[in-house]
Design an enzyme around this catalytic site. Structure first.
Site, PDB file in Angstrom:
ATOM      1  CD  GLU A   1       1.124  -9.250  -8.472  1.00 54.97           C
ATOM      2  OE1 GLU A   1       2.069  -8.454  -8.700  1.00 54.97           O
ATOM      3  OE2 GLU A   1       0.510  -9.274  -7.385  1.00 54.97           O
TER       4      GLU A   1
ATOM      5  CG  HIS B   1     -10.100  -5.255  -4.623  1.00 54.79           C
ATOM      6  ND1 HIS B   1      -9.841  -3.978  -4.221  1.00 54.79           N
ATOM      7  CD2 HIS B   1      -9.134  -6.028  -4.071  1.00 54.79           C
ATOM      8  CE1 HIS B   1      -8.776  -3.966  -3.437  1.00 54.79           C
ATOM      9  NE2 HIS B   1      -8.316  -5.191  -3.330  1.00 54.79           N
TER      10      HIS B   1
HETATM   11  C1  LIG Z   1      -0.025  -5.718  -7.549  1.00 57.08           C
HETATM   12  C2  LIG Z   1      -0.765  -6.220  -6.359  1.00 57.08           C
HETATM   13  N1  LIG Z   1      -0.672  -7.512  -6.030  1.00 57.08           N
HETATM   14  C3  LIG Z   1      -1.359  -7.998  -4.968  1.00 57.08           C
HETATM   15  C4  LIG Z   1      -2.156  -7.184  -4.216  1.00 57.08           C
HETATM   16  C5  LIG Z   1      -2.970  -7.746  -3.060  1.00 57.08           C
HETATM   17  N2  LIG Z   1      -2.450  -7.284  -1.785  1.00 57.08           N
HETATM   18  C6  LIG Z   1      -2.920  -6.167  -1.195  1.00 57.08           C
HETATM   19  S1  LIG Z   1      -2.086  -5.780   0.189  1.00 57.08           S
HETATM   20  C7  LIG Z   1      -1.078  -7.139   0.058  1.00 57.08           C
HETATM   21  C8  LIG Z   1      -0.017  -7.383   1.078  1.00 57.08           C
HETATM   22  C9  LIG Z   1       0.982  -6.283   1.127  1.00 57.08           C
HETATM   23  O1  LIG Z   1       1.843  -6.480   2.196  1.00 57.08           O
HETATM   24  P1  LIG Z   1       2.960  -5.425   2.589  1.00 57.08           P
HETATM   25  O2  LIG Z   1       3.599  -4.878   1.366  1.00 57.08           O
HETATM   26  O3  LIG Z   1       3.853  -6.037   3.575  1.00 57.08           O
HETATM   27  O4  LIG Z   1       2.138  -4.219   3.217  1.00 57.08           O
HETATM   28  P2  LIG Z   1       1.275  -4.206   4.558  1.00 57.08           P
HETATM   29  O5  LIG Z   1      -0.109  -4.647   4.178  1.00 57.08           O
HETATM   30  O6  LIG Z   1       1.913  -5.102   5.529  1.00 57.08           O
HETATM   31  O7  LIG Z   1       1.255  -2.789   4.999  1.00 57.08           O
HETATM   32  C10 LIG Z   1      -1.416  -7.875  -1.079  1.00 57.08           C
HETATM   33  C11 LIG Z   1      -0.775  -9.125  -1.497  1.00 57.08           C
HETATM   34  C12 LIG Z   1      -2.209  -5.829  -4.605  1.00 57.08           C
HETATM   35  N3  LIG Z   1      -2.945  -4.923  -3.923  1.00 57.08           N
HETATM   36  N4  LIG Z   1      -1.508  -5.364  -5.670  1.00 57.08           N
END
Ligand SMILES: Cc1ncc(C[n+]2csc(CCOP(=O)(O)OP(=O)(O)O)c2C)c(N)n1
Ligand SMILES: [Mg+2]
Lengths: 341, 419
Positions: A64, A133
């Site tokens: 972000e 959320h």
């Molecule tokens: C600071 C923040 N930004 C955005 C999100 C929204 N979000 C939740 S999971 C995710 C994807 C994460 O992907 P990854 O790190 O590859 O983990 P995976 O879900 O594949 O285990 C996002 C963008 C969040 N939870 N926290």
């Protein structure tokens, strides 16, 4: 030229706003997590990458701070970025870029550099999203000199305000009340959601129009008490006014900074009472600012203390969401208090 | 636009190899040979293991045989324990995912296909080593034999939920199992793990820390702060990156994978980096053991990239068919972690199809029974919740006047409304 009107929900109206703005100004770019091919986790940017290409609508790394930082840089180049932060709860890593940079660039460079960016972000609870959320962090941003804060409460306003925000030359934080993306919410969580199509505010012109920043809307005229609200809470307040039969004047603020102080003051001087409603926590919330302003401007007209109806001063709980949410029970009781003496 | 006679610049925006409807072909994927990668001494300097960040530690070959210097040579009971923990994790995910679909709770996240990255690691750590997980490490708790009833109570936010219904489902916190409270905000646990490890080192302790995050999450600033601190203080910490190729709809290219590996992030910070086949429980175990020995002997941190595949959607809120080819999972060249370990133990003669089928049945029954037990304490929407007062507790150690006032107000208002 606004052209034909169509029935839109909030998501469609927001999508249409970005589409119309992008069609008119090729300097507008959209960036954020999952906003490109997928069209955003709430689908607000659906179809835009296909239409405008990957250099104008693109996915970003999950940072972000990076999203807002590069938006400021792109704005410095001369573009007009419209970054999305997936949930307002995830905006905190971007605070330094927003607070120390975007907000102050015009001031510290005496107008040499500016940051005309519009940060869109879904906020608010009522979806069993737990503490990450559901938050309503608008008060953090209204406290920062140099940021405008806008919160729509219906599809028509969402489109008009978003176009106005994108065309504005200052940084704007555009909070989207996600609970009412698909239909207004009367606060009765046990009743089925009514789709936007049943409401007049879902008639949205296809083309370009703006709803000016800094102008509130009187949703309902009344004589006995002024209710100041924004976003989801406009609908909750409206339904409680109808249920209780209070002769309340309901003001949808639409823009928190700069605030439409004239509309607020005029209404409170007329009714002599004021109730402020928001979902965010109470202490140092935007309601505190509203309450102080009403007191400063309308002291001699007030017949009762200003009432604040807000989320409790706790993190947003998961299972007790409806005990936390300032719903019909709490508003009804607050009306009794504000109408006393 | 300057007048210089140069070609116009162009912006590169990454694009994954396959989108919905595409035929998937991983022919370009160069399958690293099992057993081929050297195993450096645990006191090797980060500079001398840079090649490891671009290689891939694999132990199990296509026939399920353990190969090369990374074979951890585990006792049969450990192998079978790892197998069972993975099977239990998968059965747990299946059932609780369905519970969400049945409306018993609000949300769920599976780790299907990635079980080895948590379960294998948990077995190579000591029980009192501190884990800082992301939301996809339910395998750690299961491998540490934490009661699954307790996990389900949390998922249901019911009256037996130790977290008082405050957190979304699966955002566990289990101090007794040395499992840190999960945050919904990505990668915040990374610097925290480093800080815990620094504290352990400063106090002359023997315990180490381990953190997990997804490959998408490596873009967050916290990831980079963590690596800097870990390097500067040689913190006794293992930093795991679960590269499951996807971050919701964004492929790993949006976290930088087109240009380098995630293990290679370590190199710039002067940290040892390993890249392992994350669907090979023995490789995960061996890499974790190497990193743990290294940390415990004051040789500092290790970053481990676990190369794996998110076989299912991101969460119950996601539909992956909207952004990736449905064929990808089935054609994933590194296979399935449970199937691969099963083949290995059968090859060793300590396991067979009948016992495996019996185990699958046994873990499914176990989860079913635990779910039934948990449902006695309620599900999310049925009103068997924590008390309303509990909402105001734990904001501070002692409740200040304004929260007491708000708590009282809540009761008064409800009473006045007759509810
Ligand atoms: C600071 C923040 N930004 C955005 C999100 C929204 N979000 C939740 S999971 C995710 C994807 C994460 O992907 P990854 O790190 O590859 O983990 P995976 O879900 O594949 O285990 C996002 C963008 C969040 N939870 N926290
Ligand atoms: Mg991932």
């Amino acid at each position: 030229m606004t052209g034909e009107s169509r029935t839109m929900n909030m998501i469609q109206a927001i999508n249409s706003a970005i589409d119309v703005a992008m069609g008119r100004d090729e300097k507008i770019v959209v960036l954020g997590e999952d906003v490109g091919y997928f069209g955003g986790v709430f689908k607000a940017t659906e179809g835009l990458q296909k239409k405008y290409g990957k250099t104008r609508v693109f996915d970003t790394p999950i940072s972000e701070c990076g999203i807002i930082g590069v938006a400021v840089g792109m704005a410095t180049y001369g573009l007009r970025p419209v970054p999305e932060i997936q949930f307002a709860d995830y905006i905190y890593p971007a605070l330094d870029q927003l607070v120390s940079e975007a907000a102050r660039l015009r001031y510290r460079s005496a107008g040499e550099y500016t940051a005309p960016i519009t940060v869109r972000t879904p906020f608010g609870g009522g979806i069993f999203g737990g503490q990450t959320h559901s938050q309503s962090p608008e008060g953090i941003f209204t406290h920062v000199a140099g940021l405008k804060t806008v919160i729509p409460s219906n599809p028509y306003d969402a489109k008009g305000l978003l176009i106005a925000a994108i065309e504005d030359n200052d940084p704007v934080i555009f909070f989207e009340p996600k609970r009412i993306y698909n239909g207004p919410f009367d606060g009765h969580y046990d009743r089925p959601v009514q789709p936007w199509s049943k409401f007049a505010e879902s008639a949205v012109p296809d083309g370009h129009y703006t709803v000016p920043l800094g102008k509130a809307r009187v949703v309902r005229e009344g004589n006995d008490v002024t209710v100041l609200a924004y976003g989801t809470m406009v609908h909750v307040a409206h339904s409680v006014i109808q249920e209780t039969g209070v002769d309340a004047e309901l003001v949808d603020l639409r823009t928190l900074v700069p605030l439409d102080i004239e509309t607020v003051v005029e209404s409170v001087k007329k009714t002599g009472r004021c109730m402020v409603v928001h979902e965010a926590t109470k202490t140092s919330g935007f309601g505190a600012e509203l309450s102080a302003l009403v007191q400063e401007h309308c002291f001699h007209w007030l017949e009762a203390p200003v009432q604040r109806v807000t989320g409790w001063d706790t993190p947003y709980p998961h299972s007790l969401e409806w005990a936390y949410f300032p719903g019909p029970v709490r508003l009804t009781e607050a009306f009794k208090r504000v109408m006393q003496d | 636009m300057t007048g210089r006679n140069l070609p116009p610049l162009s912006l590169h925006v990454p694009e994954p190899a396959f989108r919905p409807g595409d035929t998937v072909d991983f022919a370009d994927f160069e399958m690293p040979v099992a057993g081929a990668v050297r195993r450096p001494p645990i006191d090797a300097s980060p500079r001398d293991v840079r090649d490891m960040a671009y290689a891939m530690v694999r132990v199990l070959d296509d026939e399920g045989r353990a190969q090369g210097p990374w074979d951890p040579r585990l006792a049969p009971e450990t192998l079978l324990k790892i197998l069972r923990s993975m099977a239990l994790t998968r059965a747990f995910d299946e059932r609780l995912y369905r519970a969400q679909r049945q409306g018993k709770t609000s949300f769920y996240m599976k780790c299907t296909g990635e079980e080895a990255t948590s379960v294998g690691a948990a077995h190579a750590l000591d029980y009192d080593d501190m884990c800082f997980p992301s939301y996809r490490q339910q395998g750690l708790l299961i491998a540490r034999d934490w009661p699954i009833v307790d996990m389900i109570n949390q998922i249901y936010s019911n009256r037996a939920d130790r977290l008082k219904g405050r957190q979304m489902p699966i955002m566990y916190s289990v101090r007794q199992a040395n499992f840190f409270s999960i945050s919904g905000n990505l990668t915040t646990q990374y610097p925290q793990a480093v800080g815990w490890a620094m504290a352990s080192a400063a106090r002359g302790d023997t315990r180490i820390a381990a953190a997990w995050c997804g490959e998408g999450s490596t873009a967050e600033g916290d990831f980079h702060s963590a690596l800097t601190f870990a390097a500067v203080y040689r913190a006794p910490v293992i930093l795991n990156v679960i590269n499951n190729q996807w971050a919701i709809s964004s492929f790993s290219g949006f976290a930088g994978a087109e240009a380098t590996t995630f293990a290679a992030r370590a190199i710039g910070y002067g940290i040892a980096g390993l890249r392992v086949d994350g669907n090979d429980a023995l490789a995960v175990y061996a890499a974790t053991q190497w990193a743990a020995d290294r940390a415990r002997n004051n040789h500092g941190p290790t970053l481990i990239e676990h190369f794996t595949y998110r076989a299912e959607g991101h969460s119950t809120s996601d539909d992956p068919s909207k952004y990736r080819s449905a064929e990808e999972g089935g054609k994933w060249p590194l296979g399935d972690p449970i199937a691969r370990l099963k083949k290995h133990v059968i090859g060793l003669g300590i396991w067979d199809e009948e016992r495996h089928a019996a185990m699958d049945l046994e873990v499914a029954e176990l989860v079913k029974a635990a779910q039934k037990e948990a449902e006695k304490n309620g599900i999310l929407q049925d009103g068997l919740k924590q008390s309303f007062d509990s909402m105001f507790e734990d904001v501070f150690e002692e409740m200040p006047w304004h929260l007491k006032e708000q708590s009282a107000q809540m009761h008064d208002e409800r009473k006045a409304a007759g509810i």
